[in-house]
Design a protein around this motif. Structure first.
Motif, PDB file in Angstrom:
ATOM      1  N   GLU A  14       0.805  -1.225   0.000  1.00 48.29           N
ATOM      2  CA  GLU A  14       0.000   0.000   0.000  1.00 48.29           C
ATOM      3  C   GLU A  14       0.834   1.269   0.000  1.00 48.29           C
ATOM      4  O   GLU A  14       0.446   2.268   0.604  1.00 48.29           O
ATOM      5  CB  GLU A  14      -0.962   0.041   1.190  1.00 48.29           C
ATOM      6  N   CYS A  15       2.028   1.204  -0.608  1.00 47.08           N
ATOM      7  CA  CYS A  15       2.778   2.453  -0.738  1.00 47.08           C
ATOM      8  C   CYS A  15       2.161   3.244  -1.893  1.00 47.08           C
ATOM      9  O   CYS A  15       1.411   2.706  -2.691  1.00 47.08           O
ATOM     10  CB  CYS A  15       4.259   2.182  -0.975  1.00 47.08           C
ATOM     11  N   GLU A  16       2.464   4.513  -1.960  1.00 48.63           N
ATOM     12  CA  GLU A  16       1.873   5.354  -3.001  1.00 48.63           C
ATOM     13  C   GLU A  16       2.976   5.920  -3.881  1.00 48.63           C
ATOM     14  O   GLU A  16       4.025   6.326  -3.379  1.00 48.63           O
ATOM     15  CB  GLU A  16       1.080   6.486  -2.334  1.00 48.63           C
ATOM     16  N   GLY A  17       2.730   5.969  -5.179  1.00 51.89           N
ATOM     17  CA  GLY A  17       3.759   6.450  -6.097  1.00 51.89           C
ATOM     18  C   GLY A  17       3.504   7.871  -6.561  1.00 51.89           C
ATOM     19  O   GLY A  17       2.356   8.259  -6.775  1.00 51.89           O
ATOM     20  N   VAL A  18       4.582   8.626  -6.716  1.00 51.56           N
ATOM     21  CA  VAL A  18       4.456   9.956  -7.305  1.00 51.56           C
ATOM     22  C   VAL A  18       5.771  10.292  -8.011  1.00 51.56           C
ATOM     23  O   VAL A  18       6.848   9.973  -7.502  1.00 51.56           O
ATOM     24  CB  VAL A  18       4.064  11.020  -6.235  1.00 51.56           C
ATOM     25  N   VAL A  19       5.646  10.879  -9.209  1.00 53.40           N
ATOM     26  CA  VAL A  19       6.851  11.272  -9.935  1.00 53.40           C
ATOM     27  C   VAL A  19       7.101  12.746  -9.661  1.00 53.40           C
ATOM     28  O   VAL A  19       6.224  13.587  -9.866  1.00 53.40           O
ATOM     29  CB  VAL A  19       6.682  11.019 -11.451  1.00 53.40           C
ATOM     30  N   ILE A  20       8.296  13.042  -9.144  1.00 57.10           N
ATOM     31  CA  ILE A  20       8.667  14.442  -8.893  1.00 57.10           C
ATOM     32  C   ILE A  20       9.978  14.685  -9.633  1.00 57.10           C
ATOM     33  O   ILE A  20      10.996  14.061  -9.326  1.00 57.10           O
ATOM     34  CB  ILE A  20       8.844  14.724  -7.385  1.00 57.10           C
ATOM     35  N   GLY A  21       9.921  15.563 -10.630  1.00 58.47           N
ATOM     36  CA  GLY A  21      11.123  15.822 -11.432  1.00 58.47           C
ATOM     37  C   GLY A  21      11.600  14.546 -12.106  1.00 58.47           C
ATOM     38  O   GLY A  21      10.830  13.866 -12.790  1.00 58.47           O
ATOM     39  N   ASP A  22      12.849  14.195 -11.858  1.00 57.86           N
ATOM     40  CA  ASP A  22      13.419  12.994 -12.491  1.00 57.86           C
ATOM     41  C   ASP A  22      13.447  11.819 -11.532  1.00 57.86           C
ATOM     42  O   ASP A  22      14.310  10.946 -11.631  1.00 57.86           O
ATOM     43  CB  ASP A  22      14.851  13.288 -12.969  1.00 57.86           C
ATOM     44  N   GLU A  23      12.517  11.823 -10.589  1.00 61.02           N
ATOM     45  CA  GLU A  23      12.515  10.752  -9.587  1.00 61.02           C
ATOM     46  C   GLU A  23      11.115  10.167  -9.396  1.00 61.02           C
ATOM     47  O   GLU A  23      10.120  10.882  -9.505  1.00 61.02           O
ATOM     48  CB  GLU A  23      13.001  11.304  -8.242  1.00 61.02           C
ATOM     49  N   GLY A  62       1.853   6.051  10.270  1.00 59.70           N
ATOM     50  CA  GLY A  62       0.467   5.704  10.598  1.00 59.70           C
ATOM     51  C   GLY A  62      -0.540   6.272   9.618  1.00 59.70           C
ATOM     52  O   GLY A  62      -1.684   5.855   9.597  1.00 59.70           O
ATOM     53  N   ARG A  63      -0.134   7.215   8.782  1.00 56.90           N
ATOM     54  CA  ARG A  63      -1.093   7.830   7.853  1.00 56.90           C
ATOM     55  C   ARG A  63      -1.086   7.067   6.524  1.00 56.90           C
ATOM     56  O   ARG A  63      -0.031   6.834   5.957  1.00 56.90           O
ATOM     57  CB  ARG A  63      -0.667   9.279   7.612  1.00 56.90           C
ATOM     58  N   CYS A  64      -2.272   6.698   6.062  1.00 59.11           N
ATOM     59  CA  CYS A  64      -2.344   5.968   4.791  1.00 59.11           C
ATOM     60  C   CYS A  64      -2.050   6.939   3.645  1.00 59.11           C
ATOM     61  O   CYS A  64      -2.681   7.985   3.544  1.00 59.11           O
ATOM     62  CB  CYS A  64      -3.731   5.349   4.620  1.00 59.11           C
ATOM     63  N   PRO A  65      -1.086   6.604   2.778  1.00 57.89           N
ATOM     64  CA  PRO A  65      -0.736   7.556   1.718  1.00 57.89           C
ATOM     65  C   PRO A  65      -1.590   7.451   0.461  1.00 57.89           C
ATOM     66  O   PRO A  65      -1.435   8.228  -0.446  1.00 57.89           O
ATOM     67  CB  PRO A  65       0.711   7.172   1.394  1.00 57.89           C
ATOM     68  N   ARG A  66      -2.520   6.498   0.403  1.00 55.54           N
ATOM     69  CA  ARG A  66      -3.192   6.212  -0.867  1.00 55.54           C
ATOM     70  C   ARG A  66      -3.831   7.431  -1.499  1.00 55.54           C
ATOM     71  O   ARG A  66      -4.682   8.078  -0.876  1.00 55.54           O
ATOM     72  CB  ARG A  66      -4.229   5.102  -0.687  1.00 55.54           C
ATOM     73  N   SER A  67      -3.421   7.741  -2.677  1.00 55.54           N
ATOM     74  CA  SER A  67      -3.955   8.827  -3.518  1.00 55.54           C
ATOM     75  C   SER A  67      -3.803  10.220  -2.929  1.00 55.54           C
ATOM     76  O   SER A  67      -4.314  11.175  -3.477  1.00 55.54           O
ATOM     77  CB  SER A  67      -5.438   8.610  -3.835  1.00 55.54           C
ATOM     78  N   SER A  68      -3.150  10.363  -1.776  1.00 57.82           N
ATOM     79  CA  SER A  68      -3.104  11.699  -1.179  1.00 57.82           C
ATOM     80  C   SER A  68      -1.695  12.287  -1.226  1.00 57.82           C
ATOM     81  O   SER A  68      -1.438  13.322  -0.637  1.00 57.82           O
ATOM     82  CB  SER A  68      -3.596  11.632   0.266  1.00 57.82           C
ATOM     83  N   VAL A  69      -0.779  11.626  -1.948  1.00 54.78           N
ATOM     84  CA  VAL A  69       0.598  12.105  -1.977  1.00 54.78           C
ATOM     85  C   VAL A  69       0.815  12.992  -3.200  1.00 54.78           C
ATOM     86  O   VAL A  69       0.366  12.666  -4.291  1.00 54.78           O
ATOM     87  CB  VAL A  69       1.572  10.902  -2.060  1.00 54.78           C
ATOM     88  N   ALA A  86     -10.470  12.125   3.959  1.00 56.63           N
ATOM     89  CA  ALA A  86     -10.628  11.286   2.759  1.00 56.63           C
ATOM     90  C   ALA A  86     -10.157  12.017   1.501  1.00 56.63           C
ATOM     91  O   ALA A  86     -10.859  12.110   0.506  1.00 56.63           O
ATOM     92  CB  ALA A  86     -12.089  10.840   2.605  1.00 56.63           C
ATOM     93  N   VAL A  87      -8.953  12.543   1.567  1.00 62.62           N
ATOM     94  CA  VAL A  87      -8.465  13.398   0.486  1.00 62.62           C
ATOM     95  C   VAL A  87      -7.794  12.571  -0.615  1.00 62.62           C
ATOM     96  O   VAL A  87      -7.043  11.650  -0.330  1.00 62.62           O
ATOM     97  CB  VAL A  87      -7.444  14.416   1.042  1.00 62.62           C
ATOM     98  N   ARG A  88      -8.114  12.914  -1.841  1.00 64.16           N
ATOM     99  CA  ARG A  88      -7.497  12.295  -3.001  1.00 64.16           C
ATOM    100  C   ARG A  88      -7.017  13.402  -3.923  1.00 64.16           C
ATOM    101  O   ARG A  88      -7.710  14.410  -4.070  1.00 64.16           O
ATOM    102  CB  ARG A  88      -8.529  11.468  -3.796  1.00 64.16           C
ATOM    103  N   GLY A  89      -5.872  13.242  -4.541  1.00 64.34           N
ATOM    104  CA  GLY A  89      -5.390  14.284  -5.445  1.00 64.34           C
ATOM    105  C   GLY A  89      -4.895  13.675  -6.744  1.00 64.34           C
ATOM    106  O   GLY A  89      -4.375  12.565  -6.770  1.00 64.34           O
ATOM    107  N   ILE A  90      -5.103  14.402  -7.844  1.00 63.28           N
ATOM    108  CA  ILE A  90      -4.549  13.962  -9.129  1.00 63.28           C
ATOM    109  C   ILE A  90      -3.725  15.123  -9.662  1.00 63.28           C
ATOM    110  O   ILE A  90      -4.261  16.213  -9.883  1.00 63.28           O
ATOM    111  CB  ILE A  90      -5.661  13.642 -10.155  1.00 63.28           C
ATOM    112  N   ILE A 118      -8.328  18.040  -6.550  1.00 65.45           N
ATOM    113  CA  ILE A 118      -8.376  17.457  -5.210  1.00 65.45           C
ATOM    114  C   ILE A 118      -9.820  17.192  -4.816  1.00 65.45           C
ATOM    115  O   ILE A 118     -10.707  18.024  -5.049  1.00 65.45           O
ATOM    116  CB  ILE A 118      -7.713  18.421  -4.208  1.00 65.45           C
ATOM    117  N   ALA A 119     -10.055  16.017  -4.251  1.00 65.16           N
ATOM    118  CA  ALA A 119     -11.396  15.705  -3.735  1.00 65.16           C
ATOM    119  C   ALA A 119     -11.245  15.417  -2.245  1.00 65.16           C
ATOM    120  O   ALA A 119     -10.250  14.840  -1.814  1.00 65.16           O
ATOM    121  CB  ALA A 119     -11.968  14.500  -4.456  1.00 65.16           C
TER     122      ALA A 119
END
Ligand SMILES: O=C(O)CCC(=O)C(=O)O
Ligand SMILES: [Fe+2]
Length: 584
Positions: free
Chosen positions: A211-220, A259-266, A287-291, A299-300
């Motif tokens: 349940e890790c969350e992925g995000v691309v920032i720059g070249d990473e 302790g904080r679930c990262p799903r869709s909120s990173v 219940a925050v989600r971001g695209i 953001i929802a």
């Protein structure tokens, strides 16, 4: 683009002008426009036209989200109780339009649950998830081309995995962590090359991250938080960062709140640093989600548990004020209206004392609550033996017997404080004359941000003894609308003061407002015993409390009238207690 290639788009207009007009059509109009004539369709679906629009700055990114089926789909068979079917919604922030993509041909009745999305090079990629019927993990890859508006099936993921981190960079999709078929957390990862339709294995991360969350920032590519197999649900503070250039992982400590679930909120803030969208603005705390698409973010979320969710856009470029702009959401994209869902509700009432249902007051709630429950009213052992379902009768009766001692102790202490020296027969009836036990089941909720387990309410009881499991989701309201998450401790009892005790104590004890949020990855069970007056009791502040001249804040009410009043209303905090308040 050579305009000679496309001629006479609009009769009697010079071809350059016709092309100019076509170029300015918003993407969300392409579907309809391509039905006008063959020439238009060929133009709109051609790669050259896409690059032509791109060169002139007429292409832009859209937000794609997985949403529960709209009304038309529901009337074809999806209903509460079965899992809802999901499809992909596209929001174009420039034209402010919403659209639904055609279903994936392999899943015409709804996408795999918990599938993951990524996009690059004008294409949307859908991967993995659970078969919506069998709930088995699937490793399908589907690619949607926004130019041709067609789906194709890509090469399957090399192994089954769910709840992984996903990110896209330069025509490749990165997939890491999550868990395998046996629920083992994974530290492996793969990369999918869109044009070659090929998978290559990545170096491993330093640890497993379910349940890790992925995000691309720059070249990473950041794989944020997650947990190990042995620490189910204990989200870690660290992240793992993949550098696209070197192909190496680097571990970053204290990247996330443990302790904080990262799903869709990173996401990435203006400074390009990792952040949680839940920290951006008080309007979206729960219940925050971001695209993220470009520097814009959709953001929802809602401002408090149980409150309706809103959709917002925010510009994350330097020099912008970072304020949320509310997005208007057409009804069919904002969730189902209650009447629509209610059609499919089946209320079974074998007797007044045994009730199976979903939501407290389904007729009154705006959104159905993500909960099923069996409610058993206890008058006597004999009646329970005769009427309760045999599947759980013995266990529930045994549990009620055992809880008796805790209940009496608690009530003894509580009423002593009210100067009530003895619980005589009358007081016994008022304090604990009847009981109700509920077996609450909150199934995994694929879109926790769209609903609640139970909306904000207080209980009608004197006291509630609430058995918890280790999933969590219960929140109680503190001062100033501040919500406190009750830590989930398996087997613990949460004791809540209910409205009846607030009335009988003349407000010395206040019933607690609470609510339940749903969980995106686990089923949850809770078992409250509501200790109540008898339905035929008249409740009012105890005379011992008023003996020193204190004014009664509540009038006498028939307890069954109070309960009826409560269940006629939708959940809305503590408003129902006004029914008994004396107005000055
Ligand atoms: O599930 C929980 O923890 C709370 C249940 C509840 O508030 C209720 O059934 O009234
Ligand atoms: Fe409750």
């Amino acid at each position: 683009m050579e305009s000679t290639v496309f001629t006479e788009f609009i009769p009697s207009l010079p071809q350059e002008l016709g092309l100019e007009c076509m170029t300015r059509l918003p993407y969300t109009a392409h579907r309809v426009a391509s039905q006008v004539c063959k020439r238009w369709r060929e133009l709109l679906e051609s790669k050259d036209f896409y690059y032509h629009r791109k060169k002139l700055g007429y292409t832009h990114k859209v937000a794609c989200l997985v949403q529960a089926a709209d009304r038309a789909d529901v009337s074809q068979g999806s209903k509460p109780g079965n899992s809802p079917s999901f499809g992909i919604t596209v929001f174009d922030s420039v034209s402010q339009t919403w659209q639904r993509l055609d279903p994936v041909p392999k899943y015409p009745n709804g996408l795999p649950l918990f599938c993951q999305l990524a996009s690059c090079e004008g294409k949307l990629v859908v991967m993995g998830g659970w078969d919506p019927v069998s709930y088995e993990q699937v490793s399908h890859v589907f690619v949607y081309d926004f130019t041709t508006r067609k789906w194709r099936e890509g090469k399957e993921m090399p192994s089954k995995r769910s709840f992984f981190a996903i990110g896209a960079y330069s025509g490749r999709i990165y997939v890491v962590g999550g868990h395998d078929e046996n629920k083992n957390a994974l530290k492996t990862g793969w990369v999918y090359d869109l044009s070659k339709d090929e998978w290559t294995e990545l170096n491993q991360m330093s640890q497993e991250r379910d349940e890790c969350e992925g995000v691309v920032i720059g070249d990473e590519f950041w794989a944020v938080s997650g947990y190990r197999t042995d620490n189910q649900g204990e989200f870690e503070e660290s992240a793992e960062v993949y550098e696209f250039r070197s192909g190496q992982w680097r571990r970053v400590k204290e990247a996330w709140i443990p302790g904080r679930c990262p799903r869709s909120s990173v996401g990435a803030g203006k400074d390009g640093r990792l952040m949680s969208w839940a920290d951006l603005d008080p309007a979206v705390r729960v219940a925050v989600r971001g695209i993220m698409f470009g520097s814009r973010v959709m953001i929802a979320g809602s401002d408090s548990p149980g409150a309706p969710q809103g959709f917002y856009m925010v510009e994350m470029k330097d020099g912008q004020n970072g304020q949320l702009e509310k997005i208007e959401v057409p009804e069919e994209f904002s969730g189902l209206p209650a009447e629509e869902k209610r059609k499919y509700l089946k209320e079974l009432s074998p007797s007044n004392n045994v009730r199976f249902g979903t939501s407290f007051s389904p007729e009154a709630e705006k959104a159905l609550e993500w909960k099923d429950y069996l409610s058993l009213f206890y008058v006597s052992e004999d009646e329970a033996s005769a009427l309760w379902p045999s599947v759980c009768k013995d266990q529930v009766l045994d549990y009620m017997r055992r809880s008796e001692i805790v209940i009496r102790r608690l009530l003894d202490v509580l009423v002593k404080n009210l100067k009530v020296t003895e619980i005589d027969e009358t007081k016994e009836s008022l304090l604990m004359g009847s009981r109700r036990i509920n077996l609450n089941y909150y199934p995994i909720c694929p879109n926790p941000e769209l609903t609640v387990g139970i909306g904000r309410h207080s209980d009608v009881s004197t006291l509630t003894v609430l058995l918890q499991d280790d999933v969590g989701g219960l929140y109680v309201r503190g001062d100033d609308d501040y919500w406190i998450r009750v830590p989930p401790v398996n087997g613990s009892l949460v004791i809540n003061v209910g409205d009846a005790l607030q009335i009988m104590s003349n407000g010395r004890y206040k019933s607690v407002e609470h609510c339940v949020m749903t969980d995106g990855s686990k089923n949850r069970i809770s078992i409250p015993i509501f200790i109540n007056p008898r339905p035929s009791d008249k409740i009012s502040p105890f005379h011992e409390v008023l003996a020193s001249g204190e004014k009664a804040a509540y009038k006498e009410v028939l307890y069954s009238d109070y309960v009826k009043h409560f269940f006629r209303k939708a959940h809305d905090g503590k408003k129902t207690i006004d029914f008994a308040k004396i107005r000055i």
